[in-house]
Each structure stands twice: as C-alpha cells, then as structure tokens.
Scaffold this motif. Structure first.
Motif, short mmCIF file in Angstrom:
data_model
loop_
_atom_site.label_atom_id
_atom_site.label_comp_id
_atom_site.label_asym_id
_atom_site.label_seq_id
_atom_site.Cartn_x
_atom_site.Cartn_y
_atom_site.Cartn_z
N ALA A 85 0.75 -1.10 -0.05
CA ALA A 85 0.50 -0.25 -0.08
C ALA A 85 0.94 1.03 -0.07
CB ALA A 85 -1.03 -0.39 0.99
N ARG A 86 2.32 0.70 -0.10
CA ARG A 86 3.28 2.56 0.14
C ARG A 86 4.42 2.14 -0.61
NH1 ARG A 86 -1.24 3.29 2.49
NH2 ARG A 86 -1.05 5.02 4.50
N ARG A 87 4.08 1.58 -1.68
CA ARG A 87 4.95 1.55 -2.69
C ARG A 87 5.26 2.46 -3.08
NH1 ARG A 87 8.36 -2.71 -2.62
NH2 ARG A 87 6.96 -4.86 -2.21
N GLY A 88 6.24 3.24 -3.33
CA GLY A 88 7.32 4.73 -3.82
C GLY A 88 7.45 5.53 -2.17
N LEU A 89 7.67 4.81 -1.51
CA LEU A 89 8.09 5.08 -0.04
C LEU A 89 9.42 5.28 -0.03
CD1 LEU A 89 7.65 6.60 2.71
CD2 LEU A 89 7.17 4.14 3.83
N ALA A 90 10.14 3.99 -0.62
CA ALA A 90 11.84 4.03 -0.48
C ALA A 90 12.05 5.22 -1.78
CB ALA A 90 12.19 3.45 -0.75
N SER A 91 11.63 5.71 -2.69
CA SER A 91 12.22 6.74 -3.47
C SER A 91 11.94 7.88 -3.20
CB SER A 91 11.74 6.15 -5.40
OG SER A 91 11.60 7.05 -5.78
N LEU A 92 10.53 8.30 -2.71
CA LEU A 92 10.19 9.61 -2.08
C LEU A 92 11.16 9.74 -1.01
CD1 LEU A 92 8.17 11.84 -3.22
CD2 LEU A 92 6.68 10.96 -0.98
N ALA A 93 11.53 8.73 -0.79
CA ALA A 93 11.92 9.35 1.06
C ALA A 93 13.79 9.48 0.14
CB ALA A 93 12.37 8.47 2.02
N ALA A 94 14.07 8.83 -0.01
CA ALA A 94 15.32 8.91 -0.98
C ALA A 94 15.73 10.30 -1.38
CB ALA A 94 16.10 8.32 -1.88
N SER A 95 14.74 10.70 -1.96
CA SER A 95 14.32 12.49 -3.02
C SER A 95 14.31 13.24 -1.91
CB SER A 95 13.38 12.48 -3.33
OG SER A 95 13.54 11.66 -5.14
N MET A 96 13.65 13.42 -0.86
CA MET A 96 13.56 14.30 0.13
C MET A 96 14.81 14.45 1.08
SD MET A 96 10.26 15.63 0.39
CE MET A 96 10.65 16.33 1.79
N VAL A 97 15.50 13.82 0.58
CA VAL A 97 16.93 13.88 1.76
C VAL A 97 17.85 15.00 1.04
CG1 VAL A 97 19.07 13.15 1.85
CG2 VAL A 97 17.33 11.69 2.10
N SER A 98 17.36 15.09 -0.52
CA SER A 98 18.58 16.63 -0.89
C SER A 98 17.29 18.02 -0.97
CB SER A 98 18.90 15.51 -2.28
OG SER A 98 18.97 14.69 -3.05
N GLU A 99 16.57 17.80 -0.05
CA GLU A 99 15.47 18.87 -0.38
C GLU A 99 15.96 19.31 0.79
OE1 GLU A 99 13.34 19.57 -2.50
OE2 GLU A 99 13.78 18.18 -3.84
N GLY A 100 17.38 19.83 1.30
CA GLY A 100 17.32 20.33 2.59
C GLY A 100 17.51 19.67 4.01
N THR A 101 18.38 20.70 5.25
CA THR A 101 18.68 20.42 5.81
C THR A 101 18.39 21.98 6.92
OG1 THR A 101 20.88 21.16 6.02
CG2 THR A 101 20.69 18.98 5.05
N LYS A 102 18.88 20.94 8.42
CA LYS A 102 18.32 21.60 9.21
C LYS A 102 18.75 22.95 9.39
CE LYS A 102 16.71 18.09 12.18
NZ LYS A 102 16.61 17.46 13.84
N THR A 103 19.98 22.94 8.21
CA THR A 103 21.21 24.45 8.50
C THR A 103 21.55 24.95 7.11
OG1 THR A 103 22.95 22.90 8.08
CG2 THR A 103 22.79 23.14 10.56
N ARG A 104 19.88 24.30 6.26
CA ARG A 104 20.53 24.71 4.88
C ARG A 104 18.57 24.56 4.29
NH1 ARG A 104 25.74 21.99 5.15
NH2 ARG A 104 27.22 23.19 4.58
N ASP A 105 18.51 25.04 4.00
CA ASP A 105 17.87 24.81 2.74
C ASP A 105 17.64 23.91 1.22
OD1 ASP A 105 18.19 26.96 0.74
OD2 ASP A 105 17.26 28.81 1.75
N GLY A 106 16.53 23.95 0.98
CA GLY A 106 16.88 22.95 -1.13
C GLY A 106 18.27 23.89 -1.70
N GLU A 107 17.40 25.31 -1.41
CA GLU A 107 18.81 26.53 -2.36
C GLU A 107 20.08 26.11 -1.77
OE1 GLU A 107 18.75 30.76 -4.33
OE2 GLU A 107 16.69 29.71 -3.07
N ALA A 108 20.32 26.69 -0.43
CA ALA A 108 21.48 26.65 -0.65
C ALA A 108 22.10 25.64 -0.66
CB ALA A 108 21.24 27.22 1.53
#
Length: 485
Positions: A85-108
């Motif tokens: 029921a959650r196929r695609g969760l792993a790929s989505l979570a992997a992509s989210m790692v590149s969307e920013g951290t607690k010290t840098r947003d995605g653009e930074a």
C-alpha cells in the motif's frame, strides 16, 4: 612572419601530405585490420576495517588523478521495507534527503554543492540504497561534511514533499501512454503476482497515501550504520580517509540489523501464454518475454552469462542478428537476467514493427528454443561470447566511480574479495554443454510469459494464427479482462 618561416611551414605541410598519400596507397582495404592489443587487467587492491559506529569501511587508493569517489551503501531496499500500500515510499524518502537540512534549505544546499563542483546522489533501489558523490581531492572534506548533514539532519519540508509527489503522479500518468512502461509493469505483475514485492508496482493510490510522518519514520529506520558499507576510492590516504569519515559521521549512532532477504513463494506457473495489452494506433509492438530467474548466488552464474551473451547480450547476439539485422523487424532486441538476492527475471524483448509482430514472435520462439539445443552453439559463438565478457572486465576499473561500483557489488552480493581475479578463469572454463544445460533449465519454454503491448485491432489475429500460445487480454496494469482466459 618572415619568408623563411613561411617556407618552413610549407615544407612541413608538404611532408605530411606525402606521408598521408603513402599511407593511403600502402593500406590494403581488402583485408580486415588485425585487432589491437587487449587491455591489461589490473584489479585494484583495497583494505577493509570497521568504523566505531558499526559500519564497514573499504578504502582503495588510486592516485593517478586528483579524484575521490565516496559512497555509503545500505543493505536492503524497497523490496524489504515497503508495504504494497506504500509502494514508492523509499524512492520518495531518498529524494527528500536532497531537499534541505536543518542548517541549509534546498537552494542553499544546491549552491554549496555547485561551489564544490559536485553533486550528492541519493537512491534506494529494490535491494539496496546509497548516498554518494565524486569530488576532487581538495574538496573531499567539504563534500563529506555536506553529505553528513544531509544524512543526519534532513528537514523534509512539507512543500518539497508535495512537489515531489506531484512529479511522481505526473510520471505515472505519462507512463500509461508509454508502451515500454506498460510492458514492464504488466510483465512484473504477471510473473510475480500481487503478494510478491517484485510484482507490486507503484500506483497513484500508493503515492497519494504517503504522509510526511511516514517519510520521517522511514528515514530513521532505514539509514542505520549497522547495515552500511562506506567505500572510498581515489586519491586518498587510507588512514586519513578513515579519520575524516569518523569525524564527519561522529553523530551517526550504532544500530541496525542487516535484512534477511526472504521472499514469498512464486505464484504457480501457467502454460505459455500471450498477454496482450491494447494500445490503439501504436506503430510498434513492445515485447517482454521471460520467466522468473535465479538469484545472483546461483552456481550457474558464469554459464548463464555466456549463454545470455550468445542469445541476446551483445549486438551480434542471435536475437539481434536475426530480428534486427537479417529480418529488419526491430531497431534492436536483447535478453538479460535481473540478478539479485531474489529471483530476478529472465527477460527478452524489444520494440517490433507492428505489422511484423507475428513474424517477430515466431523468430523469438525459434531463438529461445535454439539456444536450448535445437540450434547447436558453434565454437565461434562460444569463444566470441567469452571474449566479450572477459574484454569488458578491464573497463570495470577505469575510473574511481567504476572501481567503487565494483567493490560495492561484491559486498551486496556476498562475493569474495578475489572474485575479479578469478573471473577470467571461470568464464574460460564454461563449456558448450554448460550453455545448453542452463538454457534449458532457466528459460522455461513450457511456461513462458509473453507480454505484447500494441494495436490489438492489427496484431491480435496474426498472433493467434501463429498458434504459439493462447492470447489473454489485460489492461495496462496487468489485470486480466473478464472472459479472455
């Protein structure tokens, strides 16, 4: 420029022209030029040691260029951690790692990596995942610090999740109109069924159901040091690389068990059937023909490599020479085995001219039966296949990234460190009878799944007329249409 200089240049030009004319006159175009010297195989060496957080570290020094390839590989992937029921969760979570951290947003984050001339790629496949980069030697420490920030302090912004979700929904919608995508989804569904992870496709429903909380929980449970291998290849000092990694990943805690890679039983086999998916107006028919295959640890791996190379694993293979080169039914056909911890599929196929779908299928069946013994493998075919496999090996170690990939492959598949040094001897030892035996064993002609996506109005009657197998109609997700079995 003075007259003397002009005269000297003119003399050089005339001399070069004379050499070119002489070479052209002395070159015998009636003879095939002899092959060049084979590339020398140089298998790199590496060291292995544990890190304080429980991860394994492998370092291979390669100092010819000031480059470093770094990778963290996690054992286990979507097939081990996702529910149907959650196929695609792993790929989505992997992509989210590149969307920013607690010290840098995605653009930074993007800007910081651009200044270093690198990018950090995060991927989670069927049976393992990775986070990796390649950098110049002098930028390695900075790139490593950014990777550690991404791995340990991801922010998972809600707006980025919705943007990525929307992108995936668009991709799924586009895939409904792409014959190759349809064929792959239907082929997997029919081969493995709904209860096997290999048969469970990502759907609009599964993507829409994923919440931000589930992405956070997945990341925390998945990226654990206890199931990780860190590989560093390139212009580094082994001790220095270990010290830098221990420092950057100091806050990555111990923990995490390696997955068991246990898979459910395969569905009961069915008699060979043609599963036809209607694609009105299609100029081509997309073929996917095969059956579940063996895992990577099969003792028949080397014989299967040689057999498949002859059948459809190189340009001059039997399938391509027949269906593309001789008959002209396709721009290219091939075959392969999807090795892994589980029963990856044997698959052959390609795109066929719609009007030649029936004739192409006849030729596929002829070649699949032929490799099993009805058309004996010749000495030339056997040697060409072996040479092709052996001559590819030096390319495995050409770059820091390819060396890194080769090392990771050994670890994920549980192969010995001396695997590449023994490769040539193992491939050379494969005999003709081995090729025939594994073809018969792993290409199940009585129970083949034949998926064809094409214009039903044009191809169904000719396909039936071949008498190769009964036709079953399915929708684009592989669901059998009522009353067609």
């Amino acid at each position: 420029m003075n007259v003397r200089a002009h005269t000297a240049i003119a003399a050089v030009i005339l001399a070069l022209a004379g050499l070119a004319v002489h070479a052209q006159q002395s070159f015998d175009r009636s003879k095939i030029p002899p092959p060049g010297k084979a590339s020398e195989l140089r298998v790199p060496v590496w060291t292995r040691q544990p890190l304080s957080n429980g991860a394994d570290l492998i370092v291979s020094e390669k100092h010819d260029l000031p480059l470093v390839s770094f990778r963290i590989t996690i054992q286990g992937g979507a097939s081990q951690v996702e529910s149907a029921a959650r196929r695609g969760l792993a790929s989505l979570a992997a992509s989210m790692v590149s969307e920013g951290t607690k010290t840098r947003d995605g653009e930074a984050l993007s800007n910081a990596l651009q200044l270093l001339g690198t990018s950090i790629n995060v991927n989670i496949g069927s049976e393992n995942g990775s986070i990796a980069f390649q950098s110049t030697t002098n930028k390695f420490p900075q790139a490593l610090d950014i990777l550690a920030d991404m791995l340990l302090n991801p922010a998972f912004p809600a707006d980025a999740l919705e943007r990525l979700r929307a992108q995936r929904l668009v991709t799924l919608t586009q895939g409904k109109d792409q014959p190759a995508t349809i064929a792959s989804r239907v082929f997997a569904k029919i081969l493995y069924g709904d209860t096997h992870p290999f048969g469970q496709n990502v759907t609009e429903e599964s993507i829409k159901a994923i919440t931000r909380g589930e992405v956070l929980a997945f990341h925390k449970a998945y990226f654990q040091a206890g199931r990780a291998l860190i590989t560093v290849v390139g212009d580094v000092n082994t001790a220095g690389a270990k010290a830098a990694i221990e420092k950057s990943l100091a806050s990555w805690p111990r923990g995490g068990e390696k997955p068991a890679f246990s898979y459910p039983a395969l569905p009961q086999t069915h008699p060979m059937s043609i599963f036809l998916v209607d694609k009105p107006g299609a100029a081509q028919s997309t073929f996917a023909i095969g059956n579940p295959g063996p895992p990577r640890n099969t003792p028949d791996y080397d014989a299967l490599q040689v057999m498949n190379t002859i059948l459809g694993g190189m340009f001059q293979s039997r399938l391509n020479a027949n269906i593309r080169e001789e008959k002209g039914y396709s721009y290219g056909v091939n075959s392969s085995f999807g090795y892994g911890k589980g029963p990856g599929a044997f698959r052959s196929g390609g795109d066929m001219v719609s009007a030649k779908s029936d004739a192409a299928l006849v030729e596929f069946m002829k070649e699949l039966r032929g490799i099993g013994g009805s058309r004996p493998v010749t000495d030339d075919e056997l040697q060409t296949a072996k040479d092709s496999l052996i001559q590819r090996l030096p390319g495995t170690f050409e770059s820091v990234q390819s060396v890194n990939n080769a090392i990771v492959s050994l670890w994920t598949q549980g192969l010995p460190d001396n695997y590449y040094r023994q490769y040539v001897a193992r491939i050379s030892a494969v005999k003709r009878e081995d090729v025939v035996r594994v073809a018969k064993q792993y290409i199940d002609m009585e129970h083949l799944t034949i998926v064809i996506v094409g214009d039903r109005a044009k191809i169904e009657a000719p396909l039936r007329a071949t008498g190769i197998a009964p036709i079953v109609l399915t929708d684009i997700e592989g669901k059998v249409l009522q009353g067609t079995r």
